[in-house]
Write a protein that holds these residues in place. Structure first.
Motif, PDB file in Angstrom:
ATOM      1  N   ALA A 186       4.500  -1.253  -1.050  1.00  0.00           N
ATOM      2  CA  ALA A 186       3.412  -1.922  -1.766  1.00  0.00           C
ATOM      3  C   ALA A 186       4.021  -2.962  -2.694  1.00  0.00           C
ATOM      4  O   ALA A 186       4.998  -2.685  -3.389  1.00  0.00           O
ATOM      5  CB  ALA A 186       2.603  -0.907  -2.568  1.00  0.00           C
TER       6      ALA A 186
ATOM      7  N   ILE B 216       0.333  -4.290   1.252  1.00  0.00           N
ATOM      8  CA  ILE B 216       1.116  -3.111   1.635  1.00  0.00           C
ATOM      9  C   ILE B 216       1.609  -3.315   3.058  1.00  0.00           C
ATOM     10  O   ILE B 216       0.825  -3.626   3.960  1.00  0.00           O
ATOM     11  CB  ILE B 216       0.283  -1.821   1.532  1.00  0.00           C
ATOM     12  CG1 ILE B 216      -0.196  -1.611   0.092  1.00  0.00           C
ATOM     13  CG2 ILE B 216       1.098  -0.615   2.009  1.00  0.00           C
ATOM     14  CD1 ILE B 216      -0.994  -0.340  -0.133  1.00  0.00           C
TER      15      ILE B 216
ATOM     16  N   TYR C  54       5.948   3.023   3.639  1.00  0.00           N
ATOM     17  CA  TYR C  54       5.221   1.785   3.327  1.00  0.00           C
ATOM     18  C   TYR C  54       5.857   1.135   2.100  1.00  0.00           C
ATOM     19  O   TYR C  54       6.450   1.819   1.259  1.00  0.00           O
ATOM     20  CB  TYR C  54       3.758   2.073   2.997  1.00  0.00           C
ATOM     21  CG  TYR C  54       2.903   2.551   4.154  1.00  0.00           C
ATOM     22  CD1 TYR C  54       2.027   1.670   4.797  1.00  0.00           C
ATOM     23  CD2 TYR C  54       2.939   3.873   4.572  1.00  0.00           C
ATOM     24  CE1 TYR C  54       1.209   2.105   5.831  1.00  0.00           C
ATOM     25  CE2 TYR C  54       2.131   4.313   5.609  1.00  0.00           C
ATOM     26  CZ  TYR C  54       1.263   3.429   6.236  1.00  0.00           C
ATOM     27  OH  TYR C  54       0.458   3.863   7.254  1.00  0.00           O
TER      28      TYR C  54
ATOM     29  N   CYS D 109      -6.810   3.157  -0.602  1.00  0.00           N
ATOM     30  CA  CYS D 109      -6.878   1.728  -0.275  1.00  0.00           C
ATOM     31  C   CYS D 109      -8.204   1.390   0.395  1.00  0.00           C
ATOM     32  O   CYS D 109      -8.741   2.190   1.164  1.00  0.00           O
ATOM     33  CB  CYS D 109      -5.735   1.327   0.657  1.00  0.00           C
ATOM     34  SG  CYS D 109      -4.109   1.403  -0.105  1.00  0.00           S
TER      35      CYS D 109
ATOM     36  N   LEU E 177      -2.446   6.717   1.478  1.00  0.00           N
ATOM     37  CA  LEU E 177      -2.811   5.329   1.238  1.00  0.00           C
ATOM     38  C   LEU E 177      -4.190   5.009   1.804  1.00  0.00           C
ATOM     39  O   LEU E 177      -4.949   4.235   1.206  1.00  0.00           O
ATOM     40  CB  LEU E 177      -1.752   4.397   1.838  1.00  0.00           C
ATOM     41  CG  LEU E 177      -0.421   4.386   1.080  1.00  0.00           C
ATOM     42  CD1 LEU E 177       0.627   3.581   1.825  1.00  0.00           C
ATOM     43  CD2 LEU E 177      -0.611   3.820  -0.336  1.00  0.00           C
TER      44      LEU E 177
END
Length: 812
Positions: free
Chosen positions: A549, A539, A547, A510, A506
């Motif tokens: 999202a 997130i 995680y 991200c 991520l």
């Protein structure tokens, strides 16, 4: 016949105008090793009987860009290939028979000015002067586009095919593709059959341009391609003396278009309730075939035409034609790579605008395939908007009976589809319905858009002015601003990312720092290499290795595809968990007090600050309370196991009987007052994150992430444009989308989204203005107006949110 090769760089399936355009543009881009396979003869499915109207103005800048490209391409094809295309710029006239339709035409004229398409607003008398055969009784007004045209559709396709061959592409007719072959999640080629027997072509790229056969072909590989054929009617008269050259005429209020061709007049229709066709499948040998006549079905259109165009009272009928065309659930065609299989590309489902669309669509898709990214934002037609359930044939049959007619229906704001409803529902759907919910549909989800009062009809009454739910929205909006409101946002897409490398993965895709403490909610973007916004999402870190999202329901498939395409060698499992949890959003200054009545947990700033998620007890169940907001108030998103959702809702309503239930229209009006961006309107993959005013979501400390270099470059170079919020000074006009931003007397771009700001007291819009080398004072020192249906209204501009600019209420 030339021998079919055993290998190719790309195989295009389908020899209609779409497939010929894709092959032409791939070859033009330098991919000379391209093969096009057509099951019978080129153009023999739908292209050969298309009307061939070339209207340049579409509903957005990029769709207009593609249509204009088509028109320019077709004008030059004859000189390039020697194939006559019949392309003539005869112009077009659209007439309105109601004030509402006239408003729509005037709004379209504003859109034309934004997108630099020549347009003239004309009176009924001027329309008569340009089109002498037109009976103008009942005509309110009209719009003329002098650069629109018409063409010979089959010859356009033949010219594209010849142009493709001239650049090295090979085209084989009477070659039926029986299967797209795959291995390891990507295409490996196609199997085919000819009169000589079966064969195989190995290829890394295939493009499904199969038209009305495309859905079934795609389904063999688990690819979602929701389209369905409908019967499409037109008639052609015998030659009419003195007809002369005439523009294309559209009378959408009578569902009709008129085209002069070779001294004859064509009348075509987009009737409100169409006839789906091919429910049992379409036979393989269907070639230049027609469908049975249905005079009863067409007669209401013809009767109106005899009044509108009196020549139909005396002209003989040469041809009454009925042929199949493909339509999609939302009246927009499909382009792009299927998320289910790598290398499987699609260009299909043109909803009767295939001729004007295919030139630009072929160019855009070829760019996407050869360059690895689209030339500009194509979300409107992106195949990743399709939901897997939409390939269901019963769903499609019912929906396309409506979407054919929507082409000429009034394109009112907030217009809802009426067919194929109720497929996806929240666990509290019936609770909301009992309390007055009026539902809309997005991605198959039934969502409460507004709540009717007792005794009020639960229907939309559409208008370009204030619709019948305007006061309901105001009451909901003010409850959120002054007390508390409850939204059902179960339609949010929810994606769980977990595994050893979840954090590293991520952090790579991200824009924000994802290595945060468990429980922390991060607002972030997915950026592309240009710094454009591929996704706008939150997130939440659930644990060291997991995680969640949260994305809009409409973009879920796109966001899943983006994540899966970039996971690479990271050990991270990506799972769609949308159906496992419902989401109730409790928002407003009194939301803390409401929660305290149903939960023993501490919701104070010290214990539960903004940007944190915590498990809570609520009623007799458990939920996760995320302290975030999309309305600009203190509030929590409650993520509740689906099986406990009804209990939690009942508990909240028992504890606070006067708690205001709010719909999606209110969510949008609240967010626009706070200048929160909406992905797909205000921000897209061609909008740079810094120009969108979302630099706060970008970490400058992370050493590497997708789009980082584009952000740093733009910071050094400065911004070319800025996102600005506008408020009309006059409280009466409404803003929706695509009104014109006028800066110091000049149109500089479209309003990207608009709604009514009930707290601020007038309509609010968002949009970009040029900003190269300019300071904030330069931008705000200009005089701004918004053009709505040809009328300009003074506007106040702001670079910070007009409502609660410091977010004090959010963090209260």
């Amino acid at each position: 016949m030339a021998e079919i090769p055993t290998k190719a760089r790309a195989v295009v399936i389908g020899g209609g105008v779409s497939g010929c355009s894709v092959a032409y543009h791939l070859a033009k881009a330098g991919w000379t090793d391209v093969v096009l396979l057509e099951r019978r003869k080129l153009t023999s499915g739908t292209t050969w009987h298309a009307a061939g109207l070339i209207g340049q103005l579409r509903g957005s800048a990029n769709m207009t860009r593609l249509a204009k490209y088509s028109a320019d391409l077709y004008r030059g094809l004859e000189a390039e290939t020697g194939v006559a295309t019949g392309m003539k710029q005869v112009g077009s006239i659209s007439v309105a028979l109601t004030k509402e339709r006239h408003e729509e035409l005037l709004r379209q004229a504003t859109v034309a000015r934004i997108f630099d398409v020549e347009v003239h607003e004309i009176s009924p008398q001027e329309a008569k002067a340009r089109y002498p055969h037109l009976n103008i009784d009942g005509v309110v007004g009209a719009v003329a586009l002098p650069l629109d045209g018409q063409c010979d559709p089959a010859n356009i396709a033949m010219a594209l095919a010849k142009g493709a061959r001239m650049r090295g592409a090979r085209i084989f007719e009477n070659t039926l593709v029986t299967k797209v072959t795959t291995a390891g999640g990507r295409v490996t080629g196609v199997d085919y059959e000819t009169a000589e027997g079966p064969g195989h072509i190995a290829a890394d790229v295939i493009v499904n341009c199969g038209g009305m056969w495309g859905r079934d072909l795609a389904a063999q590989n688990g690819v979602t391609l929701p389209l369905h054929a409908c019967e499409h009617f037109y008639l052609v008269t015998e030659p009419v003396d003195g007809l002369g050259d005439l523009p294309v005429l559209r009378v959408p209020d009578e569902c009709a278009y008129y085209k002069q061709d070779a001294g004859k007049m064509m009348l075509g229709a987009f009737e409100p309730k169409a006839k789906p066709w091919g429910m049992e499948g379409i036979r393989k040998d269907f070639e230049f075939d027609t469908l049975p006549e249905d005079w009863d079905h067409f007669m209401p259109i013809l009767e109106q035409a005899m009044n509108r165009m009196p020549l139909f009272q005396t002209a003989g009928i040469h041809t009454f034609f009925n042929g199949p065309e493909s339509f999609t659930p939302d009246d927009r065609y499909y382009l792009g790579e299927a998320p289910e299989v790598k290398g499987y590309w699609i260009a299909a489902g043109y909803n009767s605008i295939g001729i004007v669309s295919s030139g630009g669509a072929g160019q855009a898709l070829a760019h996407w395939i050869t360059e690895g990214e689209p030339p500009f934002d194509l979300w409107e037609v992106d195949i990743r908007r399709a939901q897997p359930f939409q390939k269901n044939r019963r769903y499609l049959k019912e929906r396309v009976s409506e979407t054919l007619g929507l082409l000429y229906a009034d394109h009112f704001p907030y217009r809802q589809v009426v067919t194929s409803r109720g497929v996806r529902r929240s666990p509290i759907h019936e609770h909301l319905k009992a309390r007055g919910a009026v539902f809309g549909e997005v991605a198959g989800w039934e969502r409460a858009n507004w709540f009717a009062k007792e005794g009020q009809e639960r229907e939309y009454r559409y208008s370009w002015k204030r619709q019948n739910w305007f006061d309901n929205q105001r009451a909901e909006h003010m409850a959120v601003r002054e007390a508390a409101g409850l939204f059902d946002m179960t339609s949010f897409g929810k994606i769980r990312v977990e595994g050893r490398d979840a954090c590293a993965f991520l952090n790579r895709i991200c824009s924000a720092q994802m290595d945060v403490a468990p429980g922390r909610i991060v607002y972030t973007m997915f950026l592309n290499e240009r710094g454009g916004i591929e996704a706008d999402l939150t997130i939440t870190r659930l644990s060291e290795t997991a995680y969640l999202a949260v994305v809009p329901g409409a973009t879920l498939q796109r966001n899943l595809a983006w994540m899966r395409a970039h996971v690479g060698d990271d050990f991270a499992v990506i799972t769609d968990v949308t159906a496992s949890e419902s989401v109730l959003c409790l928002m407003g200054p009194e939301s803390r007090e409401v929660l305290a009545k149903v939960s023993p947990n501490d919701f104070s700033n010290a214990t539960h600050p903004f940007g944190m998620a915590k498990e809570i007890e609520i009623g007799m169940g458990l939920a996760r309370a995320h302290r975030v907001t999309y309305v600009g108030e203190l509030g929590w998103e409650l993520y509740i196991p689906t099986d406990q959702t009804a209990h939690v809702f009942e508990t909240l309503m028992e504890a606070q009987p006067d708690l205001k239930l709010c719909g999606l229209h209110t969510l949008d009006s609240c967010r626009i007052e706070k200048a929160y961006r909406h992905w797909g309107h205000d921000i897209t993959d061609e909008d740079h994150v810094l120009e969108a005013g979302l630099g706060l979501t970008v970490s400058r400390k992370k050493p590497a992430f997708l789009g980082r270099e584009a952000v740093l470059r733009r910071e050094q170079q400065g911004l070319d444009r800025r996102m600005v919020q506008f408020r009309l000074k006059d409280p009466e006009p409404l803003l929706f989308h695509n009104e014109a931003i006028v800066r110091d007397g000049e149109i500089v771009g479209p309003v990207t989204s608009g709604n009514y700001g009930h707290f601020l007291g007038s309509a609010i819009g968002m949009g970009y203005v040029p900003a190269k080398g300019q300071t904030d004072d330069d931008i705000l020192g200009s005089t701004y107006e918004i053009e709505v249906a040809g009328q300009r209204h003074a506007a106040v501009a702001s670079l910070v949110p007009m409502y609660d600019p410091n977010s004090e209420r959010v963090k209260a």
